[in-house]
Design a protein around this motif. Structure first.
Motif, PDB file in Angstrom:
ATOM      1  N   ILE A   1       0.849  -1.186   0.000  1.00  0.00           N
ATOM      2  CA  ILE A   1       0.000   0.000   0.000  1.00  0.00           C
ATOM      3  C   ILE A   1       0.895   1.250   0.000  1.00  0.00           C
ATOM      4  CG2 ILE A   1      -2.125  -0.924   0.959  1.00  0.00           C
ATOM      5  CD1 ILE A   1       0.093   0.764   3.385  1.00  0.00           C
ATOM      6  N   LYS A   2       0.333   2.339  -0.534  1.00  0.00           N
ATOM      7  CA  LYS A   2       1.070   3.603  -0.587  1.00  0.00           C
ATOM      8  C   LYS A   2       1.152   4.237   0.800  1.00  0.00           C
ATOM      9  CE  LYS A   2       2.432   5.001  -4.775  1.00  0.00           C
ATOM     10  NZ  LYS A   2       1.542   5.758  -5.654  1.00  0.00           N
ATOM     11  N   GLY A   3       2.194   5.011   0.996  1.00  0.00           N
ATOM     12  CA  GLY A   3       2.388   5.683   2.271  1.00  0.00           C
ATOM     13  C   GLY A   3       1.262   6.622   2.640  1.00  0.00           C
ATOM     14  N   ASN A   4       0.585   7.200   1.628  1.00  0.00           N
ATOM     15  CA  ASN A   4      -0.520   8.107   1.953  1.00  0.00           C
ATOM     16  C   ASN A   4      -1.653   7.381   2.673  1.00  0.00           C
ATOM     17  OD1 ASN A   4      -1.278   6.684  -0.364  1.00  0.00           O
ATOM     18  ND2 ASN A   4      -2.275   8.427  -1.336  1.00  0.00           N
ATOM     19  N   LEU A   5      -1.938   6.132   2.271  1.00  0.00           N
ATOM     20  CA  LEU A   5      -2.980   5.355   2.932  1.00  0.00           C
ATOM     21  C   LEU A   5      -2.543   4.921   4.328  1.00  0.00           C
ATOM     22  CD1 LEU A   5      -5.774   4.065   2.720  1.00  0.00           C
ATOM     23  CD2 LEU A   5      -4.705   2.066   1.663  1.00  0.00           C
ATOM     24  N   LEU A   6      -1.311   4.491   4.454  1.00  0.00           N
ATOM     25  CA  LEU A   6      -0.779   4.096   5.755  1.00  0.00           C
ATOM     26  C   LEU A   6      -0.764   5.283   6.714  1.00  0.00           C
ATOM     27  CD1 LEU A   6       0.537   1.925   7.520  1.00  0.00           C
ATOM     28  CD2 LEU A   6       2.730   2.487   6.438  1.00  0.00           C
ATOM     29  N   GLY A   7      -0.386   6.446   6.216  1.00  0.00           N
ATOM     30  CA  GLY A   7      -0.307   7.630   7.062  1.00  0.00           C
ATOM     31  C   GLY A   7      -1.643   8.137   7.555  1.00  0.00           C
ATOM     32  N   ARG A   8      -2.717   7.757   6.892  1.00  0.00           N
ATOM     33  CA  ARG A   8      -4.046   8.214   7.315  1.00  0.00           C
ATOM     34  C   ARG A   8      -4.451   7.599   8.650  1.00  0.00           C
ATOM     35  NH1 ARG A   8      -3.014  11.728   4.896  1.00  0.00           N
ATOM     36  NH2 ARG A   8      -3.627  12.325   2.780  1.00  0.00           N
TER      37      ARG A   8
ATOM     38  N   VAL B   1     -15.983  -3.414  14.451  1.00  0.00           N
ATOM     39  CA  VAL B   1     -15.302  -3.392  13.157  1.00  0.00           C
ATOM     40  C   VAL B   1     -16.106  -2.631  12.110  1.00  0.00           C
ATOM     41  CG1 VAL B   1     -16.278  -5.567  12.317  1.00  0.00           C
ATOM     42  CG2 VAL B   1     -14.018  -4.838  11.523  1.00  0.00           C
ATOM     43  N   THR B   2     -17.421  -2.522  12.299  1.00  0.00           N
ATOM     44  CA  THR B   2     -18.252  -1.792  11.340  1.00  0.00           C
ATOM     45  C   THR B   2     -17.870  -0.312  11.252  1.00  0.00           C
ATOM     46  OG1 THR B   2     -19.943  -1.425  13.032  1.00  0.00           O
ATOM     47  CG2 THR B   2     -20.213  -3.354  11.611  1.00  0.00           C
ATOM     48  N   HIS B   3     -17.198   0.209  12.275  1.00  0.00           N
ATOM     49  CA  HIS B   3     -16.770   1.605  12.241  1.00  0.00           C
ATOM     50  C   HIS B   3     -15.715   1.859  11.156  1.00  0.00           C
ATOM     51  CE1 HIS B   3     -19.276   2.390  15.527  1.00  0.00           C
ATOM     52  NE2 HIS B   3     -18.445   2.159  16.521  1.00  0.00           N
ATOM     53  N   MET B   4     -15.157   0.785  10.602  1.00  0.00           N
ATOM     54  CA  MET B   4     -14.206   0.948   9.509  1.00  0.00           C
ATOM     55  C   MET B   4     -14.875   1.525   8.256  1.00  0.00           C
ATOM     56  SD  MET B   4     -10.988   0.383   9.708  1.00  0.00           S
ATOM     57  CE  MET B   4      -9.848  -0.020  11.039  1.00  0.00           C
TER      58      MET B   4
ATOM     59  N   GLY C   1     -14.122  -0.838   4.950  1.00  0.00           N
ATOM     60  CA  GLY C   1     -13.292   0.275   4.517  1.00  0.00           C
ATOM     61  C   GLY C   1     -13.508   0.672   3.074  1.00  0.00           C
ATOM     62  N   VAL C   2     -13.448  -0.304   2.173  1.00  0.00           N
ATOM     63  CA  VAL C   2     -13.641  -0.022   0.748  1.00  0.00           C
ATOM     64  C   VAL C   2     -15.073   0.443   0.476  1.00  0.00           C
ATOM     65  CG1 VAL C   2     -13.679  -1.033  -1.567  1.00  0.00           C
ATOM     66  CG2 VAL C   2     -11.810  -1.578   0.004  1.00  0.00           C
ATOM     67  N   SER C   3     -16.046  -0.175   1.138  1.00  0.00           N
ATOM     68  CA  SER C   3     -17.445   0.221   0.948  1.00  0.00           C
ATOM     69  C   SER C   3     -17.656   1.677   1.353  1.00  0.00           C
ATOM     70  CB  SER C   3     -18.364  -0.695   1.763  1.00  0.00           C
ATOM     71  OG  SER C   3     -18.289  -2.026   1.312  1.00  0.00           O
ATOM     72  N   GLY C   4     -17.079   2.076   2.485  1.00  0.00           N
ATOM     73  CA  GLY C   4     -17.198   3.457   2.922  1.00  0.00           C
ATOM     74  C   GLY C   4     -16.517   4.423   1.978  1.00  0.00           C
ATOM     75  N   TRP C   5     -15.367   3.996   1.440  1.00  0.00           N
ATOM     76  CA  TRP C   5     -14.635   4.832   0.487  1.00  0.00           C
ATOM     77  C   TRP C   5     -15.461   5.029  -0.786  1.00  0.00           C
ATOM     78  CZ3 TRP C   5     -12.650   5.277  -4.323  1.00  0.00           C
ATOM     79  CH2 TRP C   5     -11.590   6.156  -4.513  1.00  0.00           C
ATOM     80  N   PHE C   6     -16.060   3.955  -1.303  1.00  0.00           N
ATOM     81  CA  PHE C   6     -16.897   4.064  -2.500  1.00  0.00           C
ATOM     82  C   PHE C   6     -18.089   5.000  -2.260  1.00  0.00           C
ATOM     83  CE2 PHE C   6     -15.657  -0.379  -4.314  1.00  0.00           C
ATOM     84  CZ  PHE C   6     -14.549   0.182  -4.929  1.00  0.00           C
ATOM     85  N   GLN C   7     -18.718   4.880  -1.097  1.00  0.00           N
ATOM     86  CA  GLN C   7     -19.887   5.709  -0.840  1.00  0.00           C
ATOM     87  C   GLN C   7     -19.505   7.189  -0.783  1.00  0.00           C
ATOM     88  OE1 GLN C   7     -23.139   4.206   1.253  1.00  0.00           O
ATOM     89  NE2 GLN C   7     -23.461   6.017   2.522  1.00  0.00           N
TER      90      GLN C   7
ATOM     91  N   PHE D   1     -14.399   5.140   8.635  1.00  0.00           N
ATOM     92  CA  PHE D   1     -12.975   5.419   8.416  1.00  0.00           C
ATOM     93  C   PHE D   1     -12.683   5.497   6.928  1.00  0.00           C
ATOM     94  CE2 PHE D   1      -8.434   3.745   9.534  1.00  0.00           C
ATOM     95  CZ  PHE D   1      -7.905   4.956   9.135  1.00  0.00           C
ATOM     96  N   GLY D   2     -13.152   4.513   6.165  1.00  0.00           N
ATOM     97  CA  GLY D   2     -12.941   4.520   4.720  1.00  0.00           C
ATOM     98  C   GLY D   2     -13.553   5.746   4.072  1.00  0.00           C
ATOM     99  N   SER D   3     -14.731   6.136   4.543  1.00  0.00           N
ATOM    100  CA  SER D   3     -15.406   7.312   4.028  1.00  0.00           C
ATOM    101  C   SER D   3     -14.608   8.576   4.328  1.00  0.00           C
ATOM    102  CB  SER D   3     -16.802   7.412   4.643  1.00  0.00           C
ATOM    103  OG  SER D   3     -17.471   8.572   4.193  1.00  0.00           O
ATOM    104  N   ALA D   4     -14.064   8.666   5.541  1.00  0.00           N
ATOM    105  CA  ALA D   4     -13.288   9.843   5.930  1.00  0.00           C
ATOM    106  C   ALA D   4     -12.028   9.993   5.077  1.00  0.00           C
ATOM    107  CB  ALA D   4     -12.912   9.745   7.410  1.00  0.00           C
TER     108      ALA D   4
END
Length: 206
Positions: A25-32, A92-95, A167-173, A98-101
């Motif tokens: 994974i890229k450092g930008n994702l890890l740094g979040r 774990v659902t709070h992820m 995480g991915v689901s929140g990011w997509f939304q 997190f993905g959305s943020a």
């Protein structure tokens, strides 16, 4: 009778643990990770998180990783488990949040013009390009079934359960919301941790 595969409520099917950890994974994702914990729960929570993770992961919470360098997915998995078990209180659902943020923080900066001129369908068709900015081995295919309805398929290496389901689901939304989609809804319709051949997400909006 076949032996039951070891299953973890956060990581999923542990028979593929090495495969998941060996992705990059890229450092930008890890740094979040540090950014999110500090933003939501403060410096004390971040210090507690750093004390709870293995030494290899701790350094990325103390000092930000290089934004465009590649790092082992396994390091992020260890941090994320500690986030779920610590400040998220085991939920774990709070992820999903997190993905959305992460999407709401990153996308307006990285793809300002794209989101300014593109429609939701235009953005969805380019999710495979955006995904490569986060994950090295992440072949994503997007099929727009009809206007305001699409299926996204992830092949290649597996993601941990918390990542693909939430995480991915929140990011997509959040990506749909940023593109101007009304009433976006994301459903993780198939998952490798449930025995399906691939992870798929159904994206709908108005």
């Amino acid at each position: 009778m076949a032996a039951r595969r070891p299953f973890d409520p956060i990581f999923g099917d542990l028979s593929h643990d090495r495969e998941m950890r060996d992705n990059q994974i890229k450092g930008n994702l890890l740094g979040r990770r540090a950014w999110y914990v500090r933003d939501r729960w403060g410096d004390a929570a971040l210090a507690a998180l750093a004390a709870a993770v293995p030494a290899e992961a701790r350094k990325f919470l103390v000092e930000p990783p290089l934004t465009f360098a590649w790092y082992p997915f396994g390091v992020m998995m260890d941090i994320d488990r500690a986030i779920v078990e610590g400040p998220m209180g085991g939920e774990v659902t709070h992820m999903f949040e997190f993905g959305s943020a992460i999407a709401k923080h990153d996308l307006p900066m990285l793809y300002k013009v794209l989101f300014k001129v593109g429609s939701p369908t235009f953005i969805v068709k380019r999710l495979n390009i955006v995904a490569k900015q986060y994950i090295r081995d992440s072949p994503i295919a997007v099929a727009v079934v009809e206007d305001r309805d699409a299926v996204v398929t992830q092949t290649g290496r597996r993601f941990p359960l918390y990542f693909c389901s939430y995480g991915v689901s929140g990011w997509f939304q959040a990506a749909l919301e940023l593109s101007g989609a009304a009433a976006p809804a994301v459903e993780h319709v198939s998952c490798v941790h449930r025995g399906d051949e691939a992870c798929r997400w159904r994206l709908r909006w108005r």
